[in-house]
Write a protein that holds these residues in place. Sequence first.
Motif, PDB file in Angstrom:
ATOM      1  N   MET A 210      63.644  88.563 -12.838  1.00 38.68           N
ATOM      2  CA  MET A 210      63.550  89.159 -11.507  1.00 38.68           C
ATOM      3  C   MET A 210      64.110  90.585 -11.538  1.00 38.68           C
ATOM      4  O   MET A 210      64.913  90.930 -12.386  1.00 38.68           O
ATOM      5  N   ILE A 211      63.729  91.338 -10.582  1.00 40.58           N
ATOM      6  CA  ILE A 211      64.261  92.681 -10.418  1.00 40.58           C
ATOM      7  C   ILE A 211      65.657  92.555  -9.815  1.00 40.58           C
ATOM      8  O   ILE A 211      65.874  91.762  -8.900  1.00 40.58           O
ATOM      9  N   LYS A 212      66.576  93.330 -10.332  1.00 38.73           N
ATOM     10  CA  LYS A 212      67.928  93.314  -9.761  1.00 38.73           C
ATOM     11  C   LYS A 212      67.884  93.937  -8.371  1.00 38.73           C
ATOM     12  O   LYS A 212      67.227  94.933  -8.144  1.00 38.73           O
ATOM     13  N   GLU A 213      68.600  93.316  -7.478  1.00 38.19           N
ATOM     14  CA  GLU A 213      68.708  93.833  -6.120  1.00 38.19           C
ATOM     15  C   GLU A 213      70.185  94.109  -5.853  1.00 38.19           C
ATOM     16  O   GLU A 213      71.034  93.271  -6.127  1.00 38.19           O
ATOM     17  N   TYR A 214      70.476  95.289  -5.341  1.00 32.72           N
ATOM     18  CA  TYR A 214      71.850  95.690  -5.087  1.00 32.72           C
ATOM     19  C   TYR A 214      72.074  95.765  -3.589  1.00 32.72           C
ATOM     20  O   TYR A 214      71.500  96.611  -2.907  1.00 32.72           O
ATOM     21  N   ASN A 215      72.883  94.879  -3.086  1.00 29.09           N
ATOM     22  CA  ASN A 215      73.196  94.815  -1.658  1.00 29.09           C
ATOM     23  C   ASN A 215      74.671  95.125  -1.477  1.00 29.09           C
ATOM     24  O   ASN A 215      75.464  94.264  -1.123  1.00 29.09           O
ATOM     25  N   LEU A 216      75.019  96.381  -1.730  1.00 25.96           N
ATOM     26  CA  LEU A 216      76.408  96.811  -1.703  1.00 25.96           C
ATOM     27  C   LEU A 216      76.475  98.216  -1.102  1.00 25.96           C
ATOM     28  O   LEU A 216      75.681  99.086  -1.457  1.00 25.96           O
TER      29      LEU A 216
END
Length: 175
Positions: free
Chosen positions: A1-7
């Motif tokens: 999966m594509i990394k998702e950054y929720n920060l």
Amino acid sequence: MIKEYNLENGKNVDIKKLISDKIPLNQFIKAHKGIIVLCHDVFILYKGGILLVTRDNLPAKDITWPIGGRIQRGMSIADSLKKKVMEESSLKLKNIKFIGQARTTFQTDPFVHGKGTDTFNLVYFAEGEGDLKLDNLHKNPIIISKSQINQESNKSLHPYVRDFLEISLNLIDKK
């Protein structure tokens, strides 16, 4: 999966707070006319081959295509893809794997604004489970097996579909 950054600023972003109401159609038509639409498509392993369907809406109307569409705001990519697949085919996805990205352009558009459709697509491979029931925007499901990939009929597939179909069929061997 594509990394998702929720920060943001060292704190987790609650992406569910990013979900918004649909914008009015006239505003979306203006946006569609001027933006690249971010989509996700999935080549689904189903009953021993890769499921493709005929689209019954623009763009790519009457073209054999994988299940997919716009990524929903405020959802992870995987959750958005699972939701889209459930809506369009009634299938559940498992073992989702990112296999590439592509850009597709079309002269046609669903809103007749004259500027066509321009999409950037995140492309996935996954296994589908359940009974296939297509929505009213898709028809003529076909399942293409590895032995069928070089048949004459596959030469008529859109190059985007043909390229990622080949990648997907090669992944079946690794299962």
